[in-house]
Scaffold this active site. Structure first.
Site: not given
Length: 357
Positions: A165, A305, A332
């Site tokens: 991320s 995701d 994610h």
């Protein structure tokens, strides 16, 4: 029963996930951060006695080293496993979450594949120091990562950088400046463009929701009721459980990490609302520069995701020496909800790089 997603943490992947205004390409005037007044920085966490005891207990665990940076601040690191040939430094998301939600890497990669893995909390995160001046920009964070690499003694013969991320942003930015020190780069669940990310959320993910749900969300958002309990319940059930972590019960490590988020710092970088792109990252886009990355690179996406898995695959073609991994059952946090596919894919990438020696 699923615990509530801590309502002041939203992974970097949730920027602009819902707000109708979230595709804006300019930050609102309200995004202007407050002035920092010495020790009263709004971005420096202040710890209770109990929280300080938690920090100090963590600092005393095996493998922990608090690395002092050139600024005099210290950052938390913890090493798992020992392998002079394969050393992976993990970059957490947020900004300003903690390493704990990535601990599956420390559990699996050393034990199953013999890799050395270093967990690391960036400045401003719970276990690291809290600067009181406004140092919060990508270039400084990248320099921080480079200082950590030097302190660990890693180099191009053994250094792998893995970012999830926001950590993926740091990983790509690090490669653009310091790739001569990399043996490999692993970018997990982060596209190379915030505008592209926002568009995917608005044009693909949100329309997948049932119309009655969208009407309810729109009503709460129009009223500015982002902390309304009903609204939070809807988002938890209808979005987070599908796109952030798909496990029926979220790992304790994830819950603990998210609860320790330095929210003001997160807010500064991503904007004043959890559901609206803003802040200092609003226009970030390095898609046109990916071709400059020559280090072997693995782009990791996941079918469910918040980041477009097709965009992650495309990114592997844009770097000079890229591969892609799609965790078909993951979201994610695919290092948890598609754990075997993630770990095996990372290990296969590393083995391929090592075979070139």
């Amino acid at each position: 029963m699923m615990k509530r997603f801590p309502n002041r943490f939203f992974s970097f992947a949730l920027l602009a996930a819902f707000s109708a205004a979230s595709c804006s390409t300019e930050a609102d005037s309200s995004d202007t951060p407050p002035k920092i007044d010495g020790l009263n920085s709004p971005y420096a966490m202040k710890f209770s006695d109990d929280e300080q005891r938690i920090r100090e207990a963590k600092w005393s665990e095996p493998g922990v080293r608090r690395i002092e940076l050139s600024s005099g601040h210290k950052v938390f690191t913890q090493t798992f496993g020992e392998n002079p040939d394969v050393c992976i430094l993990a970059l957490h998301g947020g900004p300003a979450a903690t390493h704990e939600y990535l601990l599956s890497l420390a559990y699996d990669l050393p034990a199953k594949f013999g890799f050395e893995v270093v967990m690391y909390d960036q400045l401003g995160s719970f276990y690291s120091d809290q600067p009181t001046t406004d140092i919060w920009n990508i270039d400084r964070w990248v320099d921080e990562v480079e200082e950590v690499r030097k302190a660990l003694g890693y180099d191009a013969s053994n250094f792998y950088l893995l970012g999830n991320s926001w950590g993926g942003i740091l990983g790509m930015e690090y490669a653009l400046r310091y790739q001569e020190h990399l043996n490999g780069l692993i970018v997990c669940n982060m596209v190379a463009s915030i505008p592209e990310y926002a568009a995917y959320n608005q044009q693909v993910l949100r329309p997948q929701m049932r119309p009655s749900l969208l009407d309810s969300l729109n009503a709460f958002e129009a009223a500015g009721e982002f902390q309304n309990e009903t609204y939070l319940d809807l988002i938890q059930t209808e979005f987070y459980n599908l796109h952030i972590c798909r496990l029926e019960e979220w790992p304790e490590e994830v819950e603990i990490s998210f609860a320790k988020l330095n929210y003001p710092l997160y807010d500064l970088m991503q904007g004043p609302s959890e559901f609206k792109v803003g802040g200092r990252l609003i226009d970030w886009d390095i898609t046109d520069r990916l071709s400059e990355i020559s280090a072997p690179t693995l782009m990791v996406g996941a079918t469910h995701d918040t980041m477009d898995p097709e965009a992650m695959r495309r990114q592997s073609d844009l770097v000079q020496d890229g591969q892609s991994l799609t965790c078909e059952n993951g979201s994610h946090l695919c290092m948890w909800d598609d754990r075997d596919a993630f770990m095996n894919g990372v290990a296969e990438f590393v083995a391929g790089v090592e075979s070139r020696r």
